[in-house]
Enzyme design. Sequence first.
Site, PDB file in Angstrom:
ATOM      1  N   ASN A  68     -10.056  -0.467  -0.565  1.00 37.19           N
ATOM      2  CA  ASN A  68      -8.594  -0.353  -0.516  1.00 37.19           C
ATOM      3  C   ASN A  68      -8.006  -0.953  -1.789  1.00 37.19           C
ATOM      4  O   ASN A  68      -8.064  -2.162  -1.993  1.00 37.19           O
ATOM      5  CB  ASN A  68      -8.090  -1.096   0.729  1.00 37.19           C
ATOM      6  N   CYS A 115       0.816  -1.224   0.000  1.00 39.22           N
ATOM      7  CA  CYS A 115       0.000   0.000   0.000  1.00 39.22           C
ATOM      8  C   CYS A 115       0.850   1.274   0.000  1.00 39.22           C
ATOM      9  O   CYS A 115       0.337   2.351  -0.299  1.00 39.22           O
ATOM     10  CB  CYS A 115      -0.937   0.008   1.205  1.00 39.22           C
ATOM     11  N   HIS A 155      -3.585   7.156   2.182  1.00 41.70           N
ATOM     12  CA  HIS A 155      -3.962   5.825   1.705  1.00 41.70           C
ATOM     13  C   HIS A 155      -5.380   5.523   2.203  1.00 41.70           C
ATOM     14  O   HIS A 155      -5.733   5.843   3.336  1.00 41.70           O
ATOM     15  CB  HIS A 155      -2.966   4.798   2.249  1.00 41.70           C
TER      16      HIS A 155
END
Length: 370
Positions: free
Chosen positions: A287, A119, A257
Amino acid sequence: MTERSAKAGIGASITGWGKCMPPSVLSNHDLEQLVDTTDEWITTRTGIKERRISHVEVSDLAKVASLHALAAAGRAPGDLDLIILATCTGDSIIPSTAAVLQAKLQAWNAAAFDLNAACSGFIYSLVVATNMIKAGTHRTVLVVGAEKLHYHLDFTDRSTCVLFGDGAGAVLVEATDQPIGVLASEIGMDGSAAEILWTPRDGTAGDRDFPRPTECGIRMDGPEVFRRAVTTMGDASVRVIKAAGLELEDVDLLIPHQANVRIIDATARRLGLDPGKVFINIASYGNTSAATIPVALAEAVEEGRVQPGDDIVFAAFGAGLSWGAAVLRWGDRVEPVSVSEAALPPPDRTTMEMLQPNIDFFGQGAGQRP
Ligand code: UT7
């Protein structure tokens, strides 16, 4: 280590931005049909309402996002001298997905490599691109975050399968003599805690004669990742803002994020940031790992949330355990030079048909976990 990069001489600014979100939607209500969950639980615990499922490969998502970023910068693929593709779900092990993307773009003058920091991959890649431009070895760098996470999701595990989605975002980073671009950055890793978010045996550590569904796919200790993400993203953001010579009130926009809206809110609170200065699009996409920040940046510019000269903070946390934070000063152009018509071919299967191979594979492993 926090790095201040506002040296005199060459800078590296973002001149183009683009995204590619596959059209097939998987809603929370769809997930209610697959696992023991509810729209209410997912919405209140994560902020996610739906996510996208890709019918094409990561290189295809990356290509469309890249063509939009190139058009926004008024550049052609032949202008690129480097492609960095942040992904943990590439098309294949060999060649790199960046090599596949180079060929699909026909960007024959570009070197290309993948970067896997999960990520945090986009921030890692932006830092690498900036430093290669500042070193004078490259001038026109495409940085892409692209993922097809649904391939690695166990749709019998409600604690992970509701969280992730597919998509791609891209930026063009170009040499400039202006004091803009990444002003300060930090990338970090704590490999000692890798097992709280991992795919245990998907690589050479696996058993090719007996792939065990319970050992493949994304496994996560969610609450532990949550705790670490809030403190690490918040603290790293404070350090890069200070290293850039800025105060918290100078920050115009935080693009974090997008893993959980509660992580984003807690990070913003830790920074003392006005919620109006935080960009959030997790409800639509979930996500998407390395893609979340470049997709959010492209949407922020398109929605008029970025103004000339703005100071933007990026912060991410993910598998590794990796993290990154950066302060970026935007240039003077918020309008694209031109607009690309690039788009994916329409899907040839329904969303549920695309998930069926996962359901079949992981379904064999239900109840076997030690
Ligand atoms: O990109 C970086 C990687 N990922 C992250 O940053 C994610 C970080 N973690 C999180 O976002 C959160 O920890 C989760 C969303 C994964 C989980 O939320 P939580 O509030 O930490 O829940 P929990 O894991 O503590 O679980 C609470 C309860 C449990 O039930 P019991 O044991 O209390 O009866 C879970 O079994 O919620 C249950 N649960 C669910 N219930 C309905 C877990 N997943 C679900 C679900 N639907 N999908």
